[in-house]
Every structure is written in structure tokens, then in C-alpha cells.
Write an enzyme that holds these catalytic residues in place. Structure first.
Site, short mmCIF file in Angstrom:
data_model
loop_
_atom_site.label_atom_id
_atom_site.label_comp_id
_atom_site.label_asym_id
_atom_site.label_seq_id
_atom_site.Cartn_x
_atom_site.Cartn_y
_atom_site.Cartn_z
CE1 TYR A 218 7.62 -1.82 13.49
CE2 TYR A 218 6.13 -1.78 15.37
CZ TYR A 218 6.52 -1.28 14.15
OH TYR A 218 5.83 -0.24 13.59
CE LYS A 227 2.00 4.77 19.09
NZ LYS A 227 2.74 4.72 17.88
CB SER A 269 -1.17 2.66 13.77
OG SER A 269 -1.05 2.74 15.17
CE LYS A 273 -0.47 9.05 14.97
NZ LYS A 273 -1.03 7.93 14.21
CB THR A 274 4.19 11.13 9.99
OG1 THR A 274 4.32 10.31 11.15
CG2 THR A 274 5.54 11.70 9.61
CG ASN A 389 4.65 -1.01 9.98
OD1 ASN A 389 4.32 0.18 9.92
ND2 ASN A 389 4.99 -1.60 11.13
CB SER A 390 9.65 -0.30 5.45
OG SER A 390 8.97 0.34 4.40
NE ARG A 391 5.99 2.32 11.25
CZ ARG A 391 4.96 3.06 11.66
NH1 ARG A 391 5.15 4.27 12.10
NH2 ARG A 391 3.74 2.58 11.61
NE ARG A 422 -5.35 3.85 6.20
CZ ARG A 422 -4.51 4.23 5.23
NH1 ARG A 422 -4.80 3.99 3.97
NH2 ARG A 422 -3.38 4.84 5.54
CE1 TYR A 515 0.40 11.38 1.58
CE2 TYR A 515 -1.02 11.30 -0.36
CZ TYR A 515 -0.27 10.66 0.61
OH TYR A 515 -0.20 9.29 0.61
CG ASN A 518 -5.09 16.47 3.90
OD1 ASN A 518 -6.04 16.27 3.13
ND2 ASN A 518 -4.27 15.51 4.27
P1 GTP Z 1 1.91 5.85 12.63
O1 GTP Z 1 3.34 6.26 12.62
O2 GTP Z 1 1.71 4.40 12.39
O3 GTP Z 1 1.19 6.30 13.86
O4 GTP Z 1 1.23 6.50 11.31
P2 GTP Z 1 0.76 7.98 10.94
O5 GTP Z 1 -0.60 8.23 11.48
O6 GTP Z 1 1.82 8.95 11.27
O7 GTP Z 1 0.58 7.88 9.34
P3 GTP Z 1 1.48 8.47 8.15
O8 GTP Z 1 1.42 9.96 8.07
O9 GTP Z 1 2.82 7.86 8.22
O10 GTP Z 1 0.71 7.91 6.88
C1 GTP Z 1 0.45 6.53 6.71
C2 GTP Z 1 0.12 6.22 5.27
O11 GTP Z 1 -1.02 6.99 4.85
C3 GTP Z 1 1.25 6.56 4.32
O12 GTP Z 1 1.39 5.53 3.37
C4 GTP Z 1 0.80 7.84 3.67
O13 GTP Z 1 1.31 7.97 2.37
C5 GTP Z 1 -0.72 7.74 3.69
N1 GTP Z 1 -1.36 9.07 3.80
C6 GTP Z 1 -1.04 10.04 4.69
N2 GTP Z 1 -1.78 11.16 4.49
C7 GTP Z 1 -2.61 10.88 3.46
C8 GTP Z 1 -3.63 11.63 2.76
O14 GTP Z 1 -3.93 12.79 3.07
N3 GTP Z 1 -4.28 10.99 1.75
C9 GTP Z 1 -3.97 9.71 1.38
N4 GTP Z 1 -4.66 9.16 0.39
N5 GTP Z 1 -3.00 8.98 2.01
C10 GTP Z 1 -2.34 9.56 3.02
C1 SPV Z 2 2.05 3.13 15.40
O1 SPV Z 2 1.91 1.94 15.11
O2 SPV Z 2 1.08 3.85 15.77
C2 SPV Z 2 3.38 3.76 15.29
C3 SPV Z 2 4.54 2.90 15.11
O3 SPV Z 2 3.50 4.97 15.44
S1 SPV Z 2 4.99 2.16 16.61
O4 SPV Z 2 5.88 3.04 17.34
O5 SPV Z 2 5.66 0.93 16.28
O6 SPV Z 2 3.82 1.93 17.42
MN MN Z 3 1.56 5.94 15.96
#
Ligand code: GTP
Ligand code: SPV
Ligand code: MN
Length: 605
Positions: A218, A227, A269, A273-274, A389-391, A422, A515, A518
Site C-alpha cells: 500500500y 510518508k 489524512s 488537502k488535495t 480509500n481507493s486512490r 474533520r 470544495y 472554500n
Molecule cells: P490524503 O491524501 O489522505 O492525505 O487526503 P487529503 O487531505 O488530500 O484529502 P482529499 O482532498 O483527498 O479529501 C478527502 C475526502 O474529503 C474526499 O472524499 C473529499 O471528497 C472530501 N472533501 C474534501 N474537501 C471537502 C470539503 O471542502 N467539504 C467536504 N464536505 N468534503 C470534502
Molecule cells: C495519507 O494517508 O495521508 C496519504 C496516503 O496521503 S499515503 O501516502 O498512503 O499515506
Molecule cells: Mn496525506
């Protein structure tokens, strides 16, 4: 399959794919010889990072059943990978910091004594690659030529890992060039073993600049540049050399008058962020001329520029390993564009026409699909088609809003730092810290409901300081002190904020649309970074004045907004008590700044 595009210049004509490079670094050679003697692979394949090589490895993966080629008309040069169902997220309970004494790992890390850890893992690695190929994957974390850029070499028996490292890092020949004759590279050894959670260990040896990972394929457990190296090992090095390795996105915001502001954001996580890093501003902002661009979506390395006394940041990665569920044309069109070609999908559902699907991609689910475990699936089955957690794994150059400085070795200036979690209750949409020390306290006390990104129960509030709880490579006490000390190197410091996109009403509906919207929160943050926008002083920090916060064009009334910003004294009291969970763990080791900030907060109540 021949797309001899960019990547590095190495092609099949000047170099036979998979062979040892000329003038190999002697430290690398000695270390690889040792690992080969222990793991006994049938074959060693040296990656050069060329396009021809990536194509050959992908073809090999299709033949081996590691990849399924997706419909090239819908998703050019894209593949589906299914992982072992027991191996779909980071295994925090199997992740160790290995040092001579437990104090260097601290109360929040699993610890193993160095010699014992090597002995234990040597048994597992012994002959583990018999019948397999060992891929030698040299890579650079950071833009080439950056003062912080660092070289790693990963040895892995996973084709999926080798190919993914080619997307996520600056991989290949370029890393040998950057390393030269030096001994300073992170030694990353990885084997899938038999993918058995009982024989799974992700061990970090910060003093040896070494990572040994066994039994998982993974992302966060196996793509060791991410990480493991760019956070756990780098945070340890950063503390020694006075820089910072953080679990942060980096984005650029260009105002209509051309003013450019960069902010970083630490959310745990799967907490946004993305999505935030590539947000598309609402129509109104677009018309005015606002542009948001991505520098990074997961990791930031930051240092103080001695000539200006200001904080700067680079993204050490070269690709995205993003959460797929919930992503669609409305929530994140940029992510949809990024994963529309040259993408590896992991654990999503496969459609009969060779396209992919996941929960939240479309309103209506498809009539049928093959789920992430390879089983026939229809909407009535009552289980998810894609793993939560599919990517997707895709190169950053796929990003239509990639920042013009994303590859700049000098990085970008950091004007603001945003912490977030969250939280369905209590925590407001946005507020600002009074100053750096208070902001570090806000970061240190971030709470967040657990997500599917790590194995274990989902939805429990836990303290996740700076979103780094699972990623600090040393004692959390020293980590927090490092944050306080960094301020002393700066003549002017970024402004610090806290956000929460996830507050809900009584029936579990999100109060804030999130989204792209923001952007409205970001606009206030940008104004505050530049000393504009009035605010209201609240016991927890500066809050936006409702009449100055832009709610035009969304279904959020001034009353709704006030509700989102409300924190009652009773709520704050329980929040303070719940912070004690972390503070008790740190017991006598809490930095005094944290204690004083807590006392000041109590006094303000
Ligand atoms: P890692 O890659 O694990 O570090 O995650 P990340 O912090 O990049 O989170 P990511 O942007 O992928 O969002 C994770 C989940 O949160 C997804 O299912 C998104 O759809 C949801 N999400 C992201 N931004 C928002 C938001 O502004 N509002 C809500 N309600 N959900 C959000
Ligand atoms: C996280 O879990 O914060 C991620 C995915 O960005 S991983 O690279 O698997 O840690
Ligand atoms: Mn991360």
C-alpha cells in the site's frame, strides 16, 4: 504504447533497459550487494526513469496481472491495480521508529530498539525475493537543484511500487547525477513478502537514514519516498538542520490585481488537502480574475531563507496519490482532469466498457461493475464498489492548474499556514491565531475524526498535532519545540489559521458547501495575511465579521454562518478536556509554551 515523451533523456538506444548504470556510486553498490545477498532476488532491474522503461514495465505488469489496462479511448495510458484486500491503507500500528532508546521515538510512536529491529526484519527479508525481480529505484525528493532536495534509493520486489515511484518522484538517472559520489541517500528496502498483516513491519531508522518495509504494497507503507522518507526521516533531519518537513498542501492564489499569495495547509489524512490545493473558485471569483494554482497536495518542506528571513516551501513530490471516492466533475474538476490519462487507479470499480467508477463519481450508480475485489457488483449488493480509500496515482504535470513555480528549486514564499481537522461539531469554519506561538498551540491541539486512510476504527476524534501524529519521526516534545524555535529564525512570520470544512447540523448535513466555495474562506485568510479585513476577537482567536465575509451567491445565510462560527463556553470546556488525552501522554514533557497557551485560553473563558 510508445510515447517517448519527456521524463529523462535515457532511451533504449544509449542504454539497455534494466542494466546497471555506468560509474555506479560505490556506497550504493556496497549497500545493494548486501541487500541482494540477503533477499536473493532472481534478477536485478535498474530503473533509469525513461518513458520507454515505464512503458515496458506497464506492459510487463499487464502480463503478470498486476495491472489491468483501461479503455484507451476513455482513459489513455491508464491502468487499474487491485491490492490484497488486507492491504488497503496505512498500518499505523505496524509502523515503527527504531532508535537505541525509546525516548527518541517519544510517547506517540511505536518503538523498536535498532539492533533488535534489524535482527527481526533480517529474518523476514532473508531470501524473500527468491523467484522475484528486485527493482532498483533511484529518486530525488524535491525540485532538482533545490537546497533541500534529497536522494533516496528504493529496492523493491513490487512492480506496482517501482512504476508508482516513477510517477510520484523525480526518478531515474537524474538521481544518480544528483547523488554523485556522495554517501548521503536514504536507503529504502521494500518487499511485499507474503502480504500477511502478521508479518508486516514498516521500520524507520532515522540515525541510519534507512527504511525497511516488509509485507505491504500500500502507498504510504510501500512508496517509501512519500510518508516514510519525506515525512518521518525528513522531519528528523529537518530538526537537526533547522528546516521543517510537514504533512501540508501548498497553493498559490493570484488576486485580480496580480498579487500572489501562497499558503500551506495541514489537514489529517483524507481531510481535504488535495481538494483544497486545486480548488476551482466560484464563478464570481473567476470572473473577477482570481486564479488558484497547486504547488503540492500532501507534503511541504520548508526553510527560512537567510537573505529575507521569510519561510519558503517546496513540494518534494512529483505526483499525486489522491483519494478517489467523492471526487467528481462538480467537487473537483481539476482532479478529474488529472486522472483522465496516464493514471494508475488502485482499488476502484471496473465497468464493462473498461472505464472506472467509484462512489460519488456520478449521481446514478452504474447498472453493473466489477468491484475493487474483482467480484461482480450491482447497486443492490449493499456494499461499496470502490474501496473508501481507493486512490489515483498521476504525475503533477497532468494538473491543469499546476503553479508556475511548482518545480522551482527556490520554492515559494509562505504567507499563511492553515491547520484543519474533520470535526462534525464544536469547531468553527475558520479563525485566526493571535500570533505564531498561539498558532502552534492551535496546530498542536488539532482534533480530527479518523478516516479510511489508516486501518482501524473510522469516525473517532483523536488529537493529530499538525496532522503529523503518524508521521513525526522523533519525539513529539522535540517536534513542538522545533516549531517554536523556527520562529526565532524568521524576521517576519506567516499568519496561522484553523479551518473545519466538516461541521454538520443535527441531522448530519454539512453546514458548509465546501470544495470550490472554500475560496471564500481562503479570501478572508489572504486578506488577513496581508493585514486587511476586520475581525472580531473571540477567546479562541480572530474571527471574520459576518458582514465582511462573502456569502453572496451561496445558500448560506448570515444566521447559518453565525451558527457555523459558534463555539459555546461549554463546548470549549469539553474540547479542553479532550485535549488532555494528548497532553497526558506527553506528561512532564509538554513544552511550556503549550502549557501557557492552555492557561491563557482558560483565563479568556
Ligand atoms: P490524503 O491524501 O489522505 O492525505 O487526503 P487529503 O487531505 O488530500 O484529502 P482529499 O482532498 O483527498 O479529501 C478527502 C475526502 O474529503 C474526499 O472524499 C473529499 O471528497 C472530501 N472533501 C474534501 N474537501 C471537502 C470539503 O471542502 N467539504 C467536504 N464536505 N468534503 C470534502
Ligand atoms: C495519507 O494517508 O495521508 C496519504 C496516503 O496521503 S499515503 O501516502 O498512503 O499515506
Ligand atoms: Mn496525506
Amino acid at each position: 504504447m510508445t510515447q517517448l515523451a519527456d521524463r529523462n533523456s535515457a532511451t533504449a538506444t544509449d542504454h539497455v533497459l534494466g542494466t546497471e548504470p555506468k560509474n555506479l556510486n560505490l556506497f550504493v553498490k556496497a549497500w545493494i550487494d548486501e541487500c541482494v545477498a540477503m533477499c536473493r532476488p532472481d534478477k536485478v532491474f535498474w530503473c533509469d526513469g525513461s518513458r520507454a522503461e515505464a512503458d515496458a514495465l506497464l506492459d510487463q505488469g499487464v502480463r503478470d496481472g498486476v495491472f489491468i489496462r483501461l479503455n484507451p479511448d476513455k482513459l489513455p495510458r491508464s491502468y487499474l491495480h487491485r491490492s490484497n484486500p488486507n492491504d488497503v491503507a496505512r498500518s499505523e500500528h505496524l509502523t515503527f521508529i527504531c532508535t537505541p532508546s525509546q525516548d527518541s521515538a517519544g510517547p506517540t510512536n511505536n518503538w523498536m530498539e535498532t539492533k533488535q529491529a534489524f535482527a527481526k526484519l533480517r529474518e523476514l527479508f532473508n531470501r524473500c525475493m527468491q523467484g522475484r525481480t528486485m527493482y532498483v529505484v533511484p529518486f530525488v525528493m524535491g525540485p532538482i537543484g533545490s537546497p533541500l532536495a534529497r536522494v533516496g534509493v528504493e529496492l523493491t520486489d513490487s512492480l506496482y511500487v517501482a512504476v508508482s515511484m516513477g510517477v510520484m518522484t523525480r526518478m531515474g538517472k537524474i538521481a544518480w547525477e544528483q547523488l554523485g559520489d556522495d554517501d548521503e541517500f536514504t536507503r529504502c528496502l521494500h518487499s511485499l513478502g507474503d502480504v500477511n498483516p502478521d508479518r508486516r513491519y514498516i521500520c524507520h531508522f532515522p540515525r541510519e537514514n534507512t527504511i525497511w518495509s516488509f509485507g505491504s504494497g500500500y502507498g504510504g507503507n510501500a512508496l517509501l519516498g512519500k510518508k516514510c522518507m519525506a515525512l518521518r526521516i525528513a522531519s528528523y533531519l529537518g530538526r537537526q538542520k533547522e528546516w521543517m518537513a510537514e504533512h501540508m498542501l501548498i497553493l498559490g492564489a493570484q488576486a485580480p490585481d496580480g498579487e500572489k499569495t501562497y499558503v500551506t495547509g495541514a489537514f489529517p489524512s483524507s481531510c481535504g488537502k488535495t481538494n483544497f490545493a486545486m480548488l476551482i473558485p466560484p464563478e464570481k471569483y473567476k470572473k473577477e480574475g482570481w486564479k488558484i494554482t497547486t504547488v503540492g497536495d500532501d507534503i511541504a518542506w520548508m526553510w527560512v531563507d537567510p537573505s529575507t528571513g521569510r519561510l519558503r516551501a517546496i513540494n518534494p513530490e512529483a505526483g499525486y496519490f489522491g483519494v478517489v471516492p467523492g471526487t467528481n466533475e462538480k467537487s473537483n474538476p481539476n482532479a478529474m482532469a488529472i486522472m483522465s490519462h496516464d493514471t494508475i487507479y488502485t482499488n476502484v470499480a471496473l465497468l464493462p466498457d473498461g472505464d472506472v467508477w467509484w462512489e460519488g463519481k456520478t449521481k446514478e450508480p452504474p447498472a453493473e461493475a466489477i468491484d475493487w475485489q474483482g467480484q461482480k457488483w450491482t447497486p443492490g449488493f449493499g456494499r461499496k464498489a470502490a474501496h473508501p480509500n481507493s486512490r489515483f496515482t498521476a504525475p503533477m504535470k497532468n494538473n491543469p492548474v499546476l503553479d508556475e513555480n511548482a518545480d522551482d528549486p527556490a520554492g515559494v514564499p509562505v504567507h499563511g499556514i492553515i491547520f484543519g481537522g474533520r470535526r462534525s461539531k464544536v469547531i468553527p469554519l475558520v479563525y485566526q491565531a493571535f500570533n505564531w506561538v498561539h498558532g502552534v498551540y492551535l496546530g498542536a491541539t488539532v482534533g480530527s475524526e479518523t478516516t479510511a486512510a489508516a486501518t482501524g476504527q473510522v469516525g473517532i476524534v483523536r488529537r493529530d498535532p499538525m496532522a503529523m501524529l503518524p508521521f513525526i519521526g522523533y519525539n513529539i516534545r522535540d517536534y513542538l519545540v522545533h516549531w517554536f524555535r523556527m520562529r526565532k529564525k524568521m524576521t517576519d512570520c506567516p499568519r496561522l489559521f484553523h479551518v473545519n470544512w466538516f461541521r454538520q447540523d443535527e441531522i448530519g448535513k454539512y453546514l458548509w458547501p465546501g470544495y470550490g466555495e472554500n475560496m471564500r474562506v481562503l479570501k478572508w485568510i489572504i486578506d488577513r495575511c496581508h493585514g486587511r479585513a476586520y475581525s472580531v476577537e473571540h477567546p479562541i482567536g480572530w474571527m471574520p465579521r459576518v458582514d465582511q465575509f462573502d456569502l453572496e451567491g451561496i445558500d448560506v445565510s448570515a444566521d447559518d454562518f453565525e451558527k457555523m462560527q459558534t463555539v459555546t463556553i461549554d463546548d470549549l470546556k469539553s474540547e479542553l478536556l479532550s485535549q488532555e488525552e494528548l497532553f497526558l501522554k506527553m506528561a512532564g514533557d509538554l513544552p511550556k509554551e503549550i502549557l501557557f497557551q492552555r492557561e491563557l485560553l482558560i483565563a479568556r473563558l
